[in-house]
Design an enzyme around this catalytic site. Structure first.
Site: not given
Length: 222
Positions: A71, A122, A164
């Site tokens: 995501g 990330l 997200e």
């Protein structure tokens, strides 16, 4: 494996999404950068259906793949918009979920219970941490054309939708951790960051795309 694109089951879908094939690599922002720590701007009516928005979604899909994520929110590529993309296998129910959503709003099923699972990000390259999340949620919003969209998720997909959507509201998963665990994650990130970024660069070159430059030192963690 069953595949759901924009929440709808499809009978045939490529291993690499078309958006990924069209996109280019962008730099993934890191914890400490302002765009990650505030609620982002809504996608406006004027933006829906625009080439700019389509290109952004393509580039986000490509960047997500090259960073080996499932995501990615727009603020994770430095864009101040409430938008995210996803492409994840969900072993909980042997399915794959692919798509995007603009202006997401979470609805938690209060009767769905919770589950604990390791979560990473990330924008916090490297480490992860165990975190409880609601097990069943729905997200409402719009697709890039402005068409109303509702996504329902359980298990791992539910976790992704929450993670997200949190990004679009300026919250990272580490903001949900106890202070000591958060400190541990950020310390591990400093140890692992260089290896993660080198791997992203290697994968980008192998895909024949232009690598992006990351700063030598990460932004100061929050």
């Amino acid at each position: 494996m069953r595949t759901f694109v924009q929440g709808i089951e499809v009978s045939d879908y490529p291993e690499v999404p078309p958006e990924t094939e069209r996109g280019k690599a962008l730099r993934v922002t890191e914890v400490g950068e302002d765009v990650l720590h505030r609620r982002n701007a809504d996608v406006t009516a004027e933006m829906f259906g625009s080439e700019e928005l389509r290109t952004l979604v393509d580039d986000m899909f490509a960047t997500m793949m090259l960073a080996e994520g499932v995501g990615l929110a727009a603020n994770q590529v430095g864009v101040d918009l409430r938008l995210f993309v996803y492409d994840l296998p969900d072993s909980d129910n042997d399915s794959r979920h692919v798509g995007h959503i603009c202006n997401p709003v979470i609805e938690v099923d209060p009767d769905g219970g919770t589950n604990e699972h390791e979560e990473g990000c990330l924008s916090v390259p490297g480490p992860g941490s165990e975190l409880f999340r609601p097990s069943r949620v729905a997200v409402t919003g719009s697709d890039l054309e402005g068409t109303p969209l509702r996504l329902e998720g359980t298990g791992y997909f539910a976790r992704c939708l929450q993670h997200e959507t949190d990004h679009t509201n300026g919250r990272l998963y580490i903001d949900l951790l106890a202070k000591r665990e958060r400190k541990r994650v950020l310390a591990d990130m400093l140890e692992l960051r260089d290896k993660v970024i080198k791997r992203r660069t290697k994968l980008t070159k192998e895909m024949g795309l232009e690598p992006v430059a990351y700063p030598d030192e990460p932004p100061s963690g929050r």
